[in-house]
Design an enzyme around this catalytic site. Structure first.
Site, PDB file in Angstrom:
ATOM      1  N   TYR A   1       0.825  -1.217   0.000  1.00 29.57           N
ATOM      2  CA  TYR A   1       0.000   0.000   0.000  1.00 29.57           C
ATOM      3  C   TYR A   1       0.856   1.262   0.000  1.00 29.57           C
ATOM      4  O   TYR A   1       0.594   2.186   0.778  1.00 29.57           O
ATOM      5  CB  TYR A   1      -0.905   0.046   1.241  1.00 29.57           C
ATOM      6  CG  TYR A   1      -1.744  -1.175   1.467  1.00 29.57           C
ATOM      7  CD1 TYR A   1      -2.679  -1.592   0.528  1.00 29.57           C
ATOM      8  CD2 TYR A   1      -1.625  -1.914   2.647  1.00 29.57           C
ATOM      9  CE1 TYR A   1      -3.461  -2.710   0.744  1.00 29.57           C
ATOM     10  CE2 TYR A   1      -2.414  -3.034   2.876  1.00 29.57           C
ATOM     11  CZ  TYR A   1      -3.322  -3.427   1.917  1.00 29.57           C
ATOM     12  OH  TYR A   1      -4.100  -4.523   2.151  1.00 29.57           O
TER      13      TYR A   1
ATOM     14  N   ASP B   1     -16.809 -12.966   7.131  1.00 31.79           N
ATOM     15  CA  ASP B   1     -15.361 -12.797   7.054  1.00 31.79           C
ATOM     16  C   ASP B   1     -14.897 -12.293   8.420  1.00 31.79           C
ATOM     17  O   ASP B   1     -14.943 -11.102   8.709  1.00 31.79           O
ATOM     18  CB  ASP B   1     -15.031 -11.797   5.938  1.00 31.79           C
ATOM     19  CG  ASP B   1     -13.547 -11.480   5.852  1.00 31.79           C
ATOM     20  OD1 ASP B   1     -12.782 -11.973   6.706  1.00 31.79           O
ATOM     21  OD2 ASP B   1     -13.157 -10.727   4.939  1.00 31.79           O
TER      22      ASP B   1
ATOM     23  N   LYS C   1      -5.501 -13.883  10.241  1.00 31.32           N
ATOM     24  CA  LYS C   1      -4.828 -12.987  11.183  1.00 31.32           C
ATOM     25  C   LYS C   1      -4.508 -13.614  12.547  1.00 31.32           C
ATOM     26  O   LYS C   1      -3.469 -14.228  12.691  1.00 31.32           O
ATOM     27  CB  LYS C   1      -5.624 -11.689  11.320  1.00 31.32           C
ATOM     28  CG  LYS C   1      -5.620 -10.886  10.022  1.00 31.32           C
ATOM     29  CD  LYS C   1      -6.039  -9.440  10.178  1.00 31.32           C
ATOM     30  CE  LYS C   1      -5.631  -8.621   8.977  1.00 31.32           C
ATOM     31  NZ  LYS C   1      -6.692  -8.350   8.019  1.00 31.32           N
TER      32      LYS C   1
ATOM     33  N   TYR D   1     -14.318  -4.641   3.456  1.00 33.35           N
ATOM     34  CA  TYR D   1     -12.979  -4.991   2.981  1.00 33.35           C
ATOM     35  C   TYR D   1     -12.766  -6.480   3.202  1.00 33.35           C
ATOM     36  O   TYR D   1     -12.945  -6.969   4.313  1.00 33.35           O
ATOM     37  CB  TYR D   1     -11.890  -4.202   3.723  1.00 33.35           C
ATOM     38  CG  TYR D   1     -10.503  -4.686   3.373  1.00 33.35           C
ATOM     39  CD1 TYR D   1      -9.841  -4.220   2.245  1.00 33.35           C
ATOM     40  CD2 TYR D   1      -9.867  -5.653   4.154  1.00 33.35           C
ATOM     41  CE1 TYR D   1      -8.582  -4.694   1.898  1.00 33.35           C
ATOM     42  CE2 TYR D   1      -8.610  -6.136   3.817  1.00 33.35           C
ATOM     43  CZ  TYR D   1      -7.967  -5.653   2.691  1.00 33.35           C
ATOM     44  OH  TYR D   1      -6.740  -6.128   2.352  1.00 33.35           O
TER      45      TYR D   1
HETATM   46  C1  LIG Z   1      -6.846  -8.539   6.560  1.00 30.01           C
HETATM   47  C2  LIG Z   1      -8.167  -8.982   6.078  1.00 30.01           C
HETATM   48  C3  LIG Z   1      -8.290  -9.870   4.989  1.00 30.01           C
HETATM   49  C4  LIG Z   1      -7.103 -10.316   4.176  1.00 30.01           C
HETATM   50  O1  LIG Z   1      -6.232 -11.108   4.902  1.00 30.01           O
HETATM   51  P1  LIG Z   1      -4.724 -11.300   4.354  1.00 30.01           P
HETATM   52  O2  LIG Z   1      -4.152 -12.318   5.273  1.00 30.01           O
HETATM   53  O3  LIG Z   1      -4.071  -9.963   4.476  1.00 30.01           O
HETATM   54  O4  LIG Z   1      -4.817 -11.746   2.949  1.00 30.01           O
HETATM   55  C5  LIG Z   1      -9.553 -10.294   4.630  1.00 30.01           C
HETATM   56  N1  LIG Z   1     -10.638  -9.890   5.298  1.00 30.01           N
HETATM   57  C6  LIG Z   1     -10.568  -9.047   6.346  1.00 30.01           C
HETATM   58  C7  LIG Z   1     -11.809  -8.664   7.057  1.00 30.01           C
HETATM   59  C8  LIG Z   1      -9.331  -8.548   6.764  1.00 30.01           C
HETATM   60  O5  LIG Z   1      -9.265  -7.680   7.777  1.00 30.01           O
END
Ligand SMILES: *Cc1c(COP(=O)(O)O)cnc(C)c1O
Length: 400
Positions: free
Chosen positions: A6, A224, A251, A134
């Site tokens: 970024y 997500d 994460k 996102y």
């Molecule tokens: C960070 C994030 C992703 C992407 O995860 P990466 O491991 O960076 O590919 C997808 N969805 C959400 C809600 C996120 O915060």
């Protein structure tokens, strides 16, 4: 040269060189000790150099660090899969492992689309998602996101988007289903808290209604929880409150120690793939899926999460945050948002935050504001005095 994330490389400020890390602290090459106020992008919930996590990885590395998951199996992946089965609500029992959150989302979107195809509903072309959502930076994830400041390159494809993004409001949701309910192959949301879109919160009632409508139209509901999972909203998972059909974790899944993610489907989704027909199989297989080091770290992370009473720690973080910054006001701040282990000051203008990073470094805090969002998402092991230091730093920026 390292091409940074970024980043307009031509204007990049020099990165902070990290030499060591322990607990909530990063130790820099030039001798500074910094509190990591954003847990390495939300992931390092137990802090750095946790002996349990480190030794889980080391012990597994002494056996083998990797083996492919096609045609073989191993204890760490089997233990993690059964741990997730019992740890996650209801029948979220079918774990597909991958290497990152974005890929976990790709897999979820593919599962949902193919669920419809396998049931003979190939005309369901649209993805329903939320404004300010996102879901990662890969192409399908970008399509499900609504993040123009980051995903402007999508426009260059010149395709009409297959995504429909609505505000997280029940009226908009009902209207979308009324109009296009039979055309959606999924509804994907970051439940309760939209993170990269600016730490925006919305009502649980929206998710309950989404669950009803998805049932009514048989549209797979994807949560997500790559960012919200493992306590960040103050709930263990938002999926404990309303159950999705497919859940994405990443994460903090490995405590932030090794990259890895999981897409977990329920019985209904899995059942639509389980068949004699090879074309009903899920065709996906990341090389490093179910990596044994990642699985060992994730198992250790989940057992810490269970034994250390994190939900109480997170409630305490929220309480201190509200006390210290809950009624903070400044003309340059549009809104202060607090939920669980997250606080965000949304400024009226992004330029208000120019120079904050260096200001914070001078006060022993590593921060990374983006756009017009100044936020913290601290490791759960943070002490009160350390948390107050992070919050003071945010407030002091506005009293210069
Ligand atoms: C960070 C994030 C992703 C992407 O995860 P990466 O491991 O960076 O590919 C997808 N969805 C959400 C809600 C996120 O915060």
């Amino acid at each position: 040269m390292i091409w940074r994330p970024y980043q307009q490389m031509k204007k990049m400020p020099s990165p902070v060189e990290i030499e060591d890390a322990e607990g909530v602290y990063l130790y820099t090459k030039d001798g500074r000790r910094l509190i990591d106020s954003i847990s390495s992008w939300w992931a390092v919930i137990h802090g750095y150099k946790h002996p349990t996590l480190t030794s889980a990885i080391v012990e597994q590395a002494k056996r083998f660090s990797h083996v492919m998951l096609a045609g073989t199996s191993h204890r760490p992946v089997e233990l993690l899969s059964s741990k997730l089965e019992s740890f996650l609500p209801k029948d979220l029992n079918y774990c597909f492992f991958s290497d990152s959150g974005s890929v976990a989302v790709e897999v979820a979107l593919k599962m949902a689309l193919q669920y419809c195809v396998n049931l003979g509903r190939a005309n369901r072309r649209k993805i329903l998602s939320l404004k300010n959502g996102y879901h990662g930076d890969t192409f399908a994830a970008m399509e499900a996101s609504d993040f123009a400041e980051y995903h402007y390159i999508l426009d260059a494809r010149g395709e009409t988007r297959r995504g429909v993004a609505i505000p997280a409001e029940t009226d908009a949701l009902e209207e979308a289903f009324d109009r296009n309910g039979d055309e959606f192959n999924c509804l994907i949301v970051e439940p309760l808290l939209q993170c990269a879109g600016g730490m925006r919160t919305y009502d649980l009632a929206f998710l309950s209604r989404a669950r009803e409508l998805c049932d009514q139209y048989d549209v797979p509901l994807i949560f997500d929880e790559v960012a919200t999972g493992f306590g960040r909203t103050g709930n263990r998972f938002v999926s404990d409150l309303v159950q999705p059909d497919v859940l994405c974790l990443g994460k903090a899944l490995s405590g932030g120690y090794i990259g890895g993610a999981a897409t977990i489907a329920n019985e209904k989704i899995f059942g639509a793939f389980y068949d004699d027909d090879p074309r009903k199989a899920l065709m996906h297989g990341p090389t490093f899926m179910g990596n044994p080091l990642f699985c060992a770290a994730s198992l250790a992370s989940i057992s810490l999460f269970e034994s250390e009473n994190y939900l109480e720690k997170i409630a305490n973080i929220e309480r201190i945050t509200r006390r210290e910054i809950g009624d903070f006001q400044d003309d340059r701040v549009r809104e202060t948002r607090i939920l669980g282990g997250v606080v965000c000051l949304e400024t009226r203008d992004a330029s208000v935050l120019d120079g904050y990073r260096e200001f914070a470094l001078d006060r022993g805090v590593f921060a990374r504001p983006f756009l017009n969002y100044l936020y913290a998402a601290v490791p759960y092991v943070i002490e009160e005095e350390e948390l107050v230091r992070v919050l003071d730093c945010m407030k002091e920026w506005f009293s210069r």
